[in-house]
Design an enzyme around this catalytic site. Sequence first.
Site, PDB file in Angstrom:
ATOM      1  N   LYS A   1       1.903  -4.226  -5.194  1.00  0.00           N
ATOM      2  CA  LYS A   1       1.848  -4.186  -3.737  1.00  0.00           C
ATOM      3  C   LYS A   1       2.092  -5.532  -3.071  1.00  0.00           C
ATOM      4  CE  LYS A   1       1.168  -1.171  -1.420  1.00  0.00           C
ATOM      5  NZ  LYS A   1      -0.014  -0.401  -0.998  1.00  0.00           N
TER       6      LYS A   1
ATOM      7  N   GLU B   1      -0.682  -5.823  10.387  1.00  0.00           N
ATOM      8  CA  GLU B   1      -1.686  -4.788  10.658  1.00  0.00           C
ATOM      9  C   GLU B   1      -2.845  -5.363  11.473  1.00  0.00           C
ATOM     10  OE1 GLU B   1      -0.581  -2.383   6.575  1.00  0.00           O
ATOM     11  OE2 GLU B   1      -2.375  -3.611   6.646  1.00  0.00           O
TER      12      GLU B   1
ATOM     13  N   HIS C   1      11.963   8.113  19.954  1.00  0.00           N
ATOM     14  CA  HIS C   1      11.058   9.060  19.280  1.00  0.00           C
ATOM     15  C   HIS C   1      11.029   8.806  17.774  1.00  0.00           C
ATOM     16  CE1 HIS C   1      11.352  11.241  23.105  1.00  0.00           C
ATOM     17  NE2 HIS C   1      12.650  10.982  22.999  1.00  0.00           N
TER      18      HIS C   1
END
Length: 449
Positions: free
Chosen positions: A290, A297, A156
């Site tokens: 960044k 992705e 979880h």
Amino acid sequence: MSKKLWGGRFAKGTDPLVEEFTKSIQYDKKLAKYDVLGSLVHIQVLKSAGLLSPKDFTTLNNGLKSILNNIQLGNPIVHNEEDIHTFIQNVLQKSVGPAALKLHTARSRNDQVVFSVKLYCKDMLAEAGVEIIKLEKAFLGLAAKYADVILPGFTHLQHAQPVYLKDYLGAYVEMLKRDNQRLQDIKETISLTMGSGALAGTPVPAAKYSVKIDIPELLEIGVEKISAPANSLDTVSDRDFVIEIISALAILGMHLSRLAEDLVLWASQEFDFVEIDDAFCTGSSLMPQKKNPDVLELVRGNCGRLYGNLVSVLAMMKGLPLAYNRDMQLDKEPLFDSFELVSIELKVLSGLVRTLSFNKAKIEEHLKDESLYATDLVYYLVGKGVAFKEAHTIVGNLVKYSLEHDILIKSLPEKTIRQFSEKLVKQQIVKLFDARVSVKGKRSIKRRN
Ligand code: ARG
């Protein structure tokens, strides 16, 4: 558009928009090599059935081989034919003349398409197998490099129990092994037949279609023999193999998307478990700091496309009357797309996985969370004769107390600990808050290595 494989019964030419709408050469040109290989087998059948003279056979054989050679050299295929099968017929006609008119004897594109696509699939399945094994090796190399690293395991997405990093990576190896098995099983079940004609079979006796293959390019794909079909209607209308393959590729893509998500999380500042090599990351046009996991992705996102390809072919096939229908031309783009997508993903992930660098210090910090060892405390009590359910409640209460009072269990006084159970000996339980002790205590796993 240039010459069609049909047209005799038509009084006028095809509307240009219809030509544009119906053609498939812009994508089925990928089948060029396989179509020629099929034709090379087909002319052997025609010769042995007495439908092609030895002279015409030699002419066609040489003509087809030179087309094959051009394809292998990467010579471009012009897009103004209806499909790749028409294109090759026309090229052959131009190069060898009237003998080419005999090539289509006792043959229909309906059968030719299935044969070519099956060959393409066998070839691509073998290639996918090689790429899968490379990715497995990348995982195994990484697992060996970080063999002693233990990290928090999650259920979880909450801290659960410590696990070896090598087991975590090994889980992906297991998935890939199943993927490869699935794909190679499909490869083995694809049966290559000729002689279905358009749907009803051909006048050539079935025995003539039992060809022992000696064409090197076919042997390379693992094709050693072909035979006559058991049911010609089924053969030309069957796309089960396409659906099975894109389904197995969708499952593989699902595994890769889970890997992508694990790594996206692990590379975030919040986890900081792992550093992805600069060569496999991208930056931001606005925020100079960044370093983004765009590759992962896209792997995650492309999984949707793989599912879409599967659903599109399943939906296209639904309710089609037997036998061939032109709808079935639409199986190719999803099939090619799934193969190509998975192929580049496997390649790029091999490099990305191989160069991952784990942040051992940060992982150690995460391992300090006492909740990771709660289950080990339960096992400790079970070892002292406490019933599991009772032990579970005792430790649950202890964890609750520790959280409410904001004190580590390790730091609680002996007396407080004993209040939860007389069997909890502080000196003994403090040793359990140790990731190494925890993983060593899990003896049920029969690791492959
Ligand atoms: N290009 C078609 C396909 O890929 C084959 C054409 C067969 N055409 C026909 N009208 N029977 O399915």
